[in-house]
Scaffold this active site. Sequence first.
Site, PDB file in Angstrom:
ATOM      1  N   HIS A  89       0.718  -1.340   0.018  1.00 21.28           N
ATOM      2  CA  HIS A  89      -0.012  -0.041   0.117  1.00 21.28           C
ATOM      3  C   HIS A  89       0.630   1.280   0.040  1.00 21.28           C
ATOM      4  O   HIS A  89       0.320   2.379  -0.508  1.00 21.28           O
ATOM      5  CB  HIS A  89      -0.877   0.080   1.403  1.00 21.28           C
ATOM      6  CG  HIS A  89      -2.094  -0.894   0.903  1.00 21.28           C
ATOM      7  ND1 HIS A  89      -3.633  -0.434   1.259  1.00 21.28           N
ATOM      8  CD2 HIS A  89      -2.211  -2.004   0.583  1.00 21.28           C
ATOM      9  CE1 HIS A  89      -4.459  -1.352   0.898  1.00 21.28           C
ATOM     10  NE2 HIS A  89      -3.670  -2.404   0.291  1.00 21.28           N
ATOM     11  N   GLY A  95       4.715   5.790  -4.779  1.00 19.18           N
ATOM     12  CA  GLY A  95       5.922   5.335  -4.934  1.00 19.18           C
ATOM     13  C   GLY A  95       6.248   4.727  -3.276  1.00 19.18           C
ATOM     14  O   GLY A  95       5.515   5.174  -2.298  1.00 19.18           O
ATOM     15  N   PRO A 181      -6.142  -0.967  -5.110  1.00 24.51           N
ATOM     16  CA  PRO A 181      -7.233  -2.123  -5.534  1.00 24.51           C
ATOM     17  C   PRO A 181      -7.941  -2.947  -4.392  1.00 24.51           C
ATOM     18  O   PRO A 181      -7.100  -3.350  -3.304  1.00 24.51           O
ATOM     19  CB  PRO A 181      -6.292  -3.355  -6.399  1.00 24.51           C
ATOM     20  CG  PRO A 181      -4.903  -2.935  -6.078  1.00 24.51           C
ATOM     21  CD  PRO A 181      -4.866  -1.608  -5.818  1.00 24.51           C
ATOM     22  N   THR A 212      -1.140 -16.071  -0.439  1.00 26.76           N
ATOM     23  CA  THR A 212      -0.943 -17.473   0.080  1.00 26.76           C
ATOM     24  C   THR A 212      -1.120 -17.532   1.896  1.00 26.76           C
ATOM     25  O   THR A 212      -1.064 -18.413   2.235  1.00 26.76           O
ATOM     26  CB  THR A 212       0.277 -17.821  -0.579  1.00 26.76           C
ATOM     27  OG1 THR A 212       0.326 -19.343   0.102  1.00 26.76           O
ATOM     28  CG2 THR A 212       1.525 -17.298  -0.093  1.00 26.76           C
ATOM     29  N   ASP A 268       3.209 -20.859  -0.028  1.00 27.17           N
ATOM     30  CA  ASP A 268       3.347 -22.077  -0.961  1.00 27.17           C
ATOM     31  C   ASP A 268       2.634 -21.562  -2.097  1.00 27.17           C
ATOM     32  O   ASP A 268       2.182 -20.478  -2.179  1.00 27.17           O
ATOM     33  CB  ASP A 268       2.918 -23.342  -0.335  1.00 27.17           C
ATOM     34  CG  ASP A 268       1.483 -23.263   0.101  1.00 27.17           C
ATOM     35  OD1 ASP A 268       0.834 -22.217  -0.164  1.00 27.17           O
ATOM     36  OD2 ASP A 268       1.193 -24.237   0.874  1.00 27.17           O
TER      37      ASP A 268
HETATM   38  C1  HEM Z   1      -3.317  -7.218  -7.379  1.00 24.30           C
HETATM   39  C2  HEM Z   1      -4.161  -6.461  -6.677  1.00 24.30           C
HETATM   40  C3  HEM Z   1      -4.519  -6.823  -5.165  1.00 24.30           C
HETATM   41  C4  HEM Z   1      -5.894  -6.697  -4.659  1.00 24.30           C
HETATM   42  C5  HEM Z   1      -7.112  -6.447  -5.485  1.00 24.30           C
HETATM   43  C6  HEM Z   1      -5.470  -6.831  -3.296  1.00 24.30           C
HETATM   44  C7  HEM Z   1      -6.680  -7.022  -2.312  1.00 24.30           C
HETATM   45  C8  HEM Z   1      -6.480  -7.468  -1.077  1.00 24.30           C
HETATM   46  C9  HEM Z   1      -7.657  -7.316  -0.097  1.00 24.30           C
HETATM   47  C10 HEM Z   1      -8.896  -6.885  -0.483  1.00 24.30           C
HETATM   48  C11 HEM Z   1      -7.333  -7.922   0.932  1.00 24.30           C
HETATM   49  C12 HEM Z   1      -7.814  -8.089   2.365  1.00 24.30           C
HETATM   50  C13 HEM Z   1      -8.224  -6.627   3.056  1.00 24.30           C
HETATM   51  C14 HEM Z   1      -9.265  -6.576   4.003  1.00 24.30           C
HETATM   52  O1  HEM Z   1     -10.488  -6.776   3.979  1.00 24.30           O
HETATM   53  O2  HEM Z   1      -8.791  -6.753   5.358  1.00 24.30           O
HETATM   54  C15 HEM Z   1      -5.739  -7.920   0.847  1.00 24.30           C
HETATM   55  C16 HEM Z   1      -4.851  -8.629   1.897  1.00 24.30           C
HETATM   56  C17 HEM Z   1      -3.440  -8.556   1.775  1.00 24.30           C
HETATM   57  N1  HEM Z   1      -2.779  -8.353   0.408  1.00 24.30           N
HETATM   58 FE1  HEM Z   1      -3.754  -8.021  -1.109  1.00 24.30          FE
HETATM   59  N2  HEM Z   1      -4.232  -7.235  -2.845  1.00 24.30           N
HETATM   60  C18 HEM Z   1      -3.611  -7.013  -4.097  1.00 24.30           C
HETATM   61  C19 HEM Z   1      -2.341  -7.092  -4.490  1.00 24.30           C
HETATM   62  C20 HEM Z   1      -1.377  -7.387  -3.284  1.00 24.30           C
HETATM   63  C21 HEM Z   1       0.170  -7.508  -3.371  1.00 24.30           C
HETATM   64  C22 HEM Z   1       0.863  -6.717  -4.625  1.00 24.30           C
HETATM   65  C23 HEM Z   1       0.598  -7.583  -2.115  1.00 24.30           C
HETATM   66  C24 HEM Z   1       1.968  -7.647  -1.603  1.00 24.30           C
HETATM   67  C25 HEM Z   1       3.159  -7.643  -2.367  1.00 24.30           C
HETATM   68  C26 HEM Z   1      -0.444  -8.088  -1.247  1.00 24.30           C
HETATM   69  C27 HEM Z   1      -0.498  -8.417  -0.084  1.00 24.30           C
HETATM   70  C28 HEM Z   1      -1.474  -8.631   0.665  1.00 24.30           C
HETATM   71  C29 HEM Z   1      -1.370  -9.381   2.136  1.00 24.30           C
HETATM   72  C30 HEM Z   1      -0.054 -10.137   2.541  1.00 24.30           C
HETATM   73  C31 HEM Z   1      -2.661  -9.425   2.541  1.00 24.30           C
HETATM   74  C32 HEM Z   1      -3.257 -10.090   4.058  1.00 24.30           C
HETATM   75  C33 HEM Z   1      -3.077  -8.924   4.988  1.00 24.30           C
HETATM   76  C34 HEM Z   1      -3.259  -9.373   6.387  1.00 24.30           C
HETATM   77  O3  HEM Z   1      -3.379 -10.530   6.616  1.00 24.30           O
HETATM   78  O4  HEM Z   1      -3.260  -8.520   7.269  1.00 24.30           O
HETATM   79  N3  HEM Z   1      -1.821  -7.823  -2.012  1.00 24.30           N
HETATM   80  N4  HEM Z   1      -5.426  -7.961  -0.402  1.00 24.30           N
END
Ligand code: HEM
Length: 342
Positions: A89, A95, A181, A212, A268
């Site tokens: 984020h 950036g 996103p 994952t 994984d």
């Molecule tokens: C490509 C588009 C992406 C979308 C649409 C997206 C969307 C989301 C959403 C909706 C959540 C859950 C938020 C919530 O309701 O609490 C989430 C969690 C997460 N995202 Fe993404 N994400 C994206 C890309 C990424 C990228 C690039 C990374 C890291 C390099 C990432 C890492 C994570 C991680 C690790 C979680 C879990 C967070 C937690 O357990 O506290 N995401 N993401």
Amino acid sequence: MRWWCCVFAFVLTLHLDIIAAKSAAQPPPNAIKNKPRTMPTTRPAADHLSTAYYANSCPNLEAIINQKVNAWIKRDSTLAPSIIRLHFHDCAIRGCDASILLNYPGSEKRAHASKTLRGFALIDEIKAEVERRCPRTVSCADILTAAARDATVLAGGPFWQVPFGRKDGRVSLVKEANTVPQGHENITSLIDLFQKLGLNIVDLVVLSGSHTIGRSTCSSIQQRFSNFNGTGKPDQSIDFNYLNSLKRQCKLDTNFVNLDGTTPRTFDVAYYTNLEKKMGLLSTDQLLHSDSRTSPIVDALASQAQLFTSQFAVSMVKLGNVQVLTGKTQGEIRRNCNFVNS
Ligand code: HEM
Ligand SMILES: *[C@@H]1O[C@H](CO)[C@@H](O)[C@H](O)[C@H]1NC(C)=O
Ligand SMILES: *[C@@H]1O[C@H](CO)[C@@H](O)[C@H](O)[C@H]1NC(C)=O
């Protein structure tokens, strides 16, 4: 890493670049060229970053960060994915400049899209210790980047060398934070967003593999349960039994569900094999497997765990290099990650 390992990873990376070039509607010219894999291809500013940046000015930096990240994640393992997401984020808006850490009315942190971000207190504690040991030397953006690497390793993911030398930004705006996103976008808009950051389709699919591990609140998937996209029916792209189990876990919008429905605590390729079984949690996850530009990459990663780990490290370095502020004129070394220097 041994030399042969790097060569191996390099060859696999090229293989993925070719997939990316083939599956892109209009491949960016630099996606096909044979460039050294650690060289950022889009943002010359990232050329000013260096793994040795603090070698003299703060030689113990990485040990300090590692010790704190270890201690906190040992107490609460759910922090590992949260720190990785916080770094994403940060980098996705203006950036990797620690703009997400600025904390006042109207800043990114106060945005609706930032509501479930966590890990700020860990970064603050690291910063306080780093200021004691190396005052006015290390940026918050560099601390967050290294913490995300350490969190990945602790979660069972790959190690990579972090290039340092980012400066902290002085601008942070709510309305920009709401452009990250949220999980209901279409693939074209995700590809466009990543492309604006200098990240390609392979980076999109590989970095989505962070899902994952970690959790989502139910509010991010509620729209899949009924009348999806105005169809009057639930989302048809999700496995029926999985959907029902999610509904049971989502009595409240604020409940959590695992992003990886089969092995939620293991770094994984199950995230990708789940997509092949219609078990992606977010509709954006599942779309990666139905869109012809991204599905070949999903299938390649699902069947080659080594490819996922090696490319994850490569794509995370690229993410950490997005639109960085460097040099003497850009940004500042914030004294407190919550506020710009006065
Ligand atoms: C490509 C588009 C992406 C979308 C649409 C997206 C969307 C989301 C959403 C909706 C959540 C859950 C938020 C919530 O309701 O609490 C989430 C969690 C997460 N995202 Fe993404 N994400 C994206 C890309 C990424 C990228 C690039 C990374 C890291 C390099 C990432 C890492 C994570 C991680 C690790 C979680 C879990 C967070 C937690 O357990 O506290 N995401 N993401
Ligand atoms: C994808 O989303 C963008 C932004 O919301 C929208 O402008 C575009 O029309 C959508 N494309 C498709 C194919 O639905
Ligand atoms: C939503 O509906 C529009 C128009 O019916 C369609 O083009 C689009 O692909 C749908 N989006 C998803 C994510 O299914």
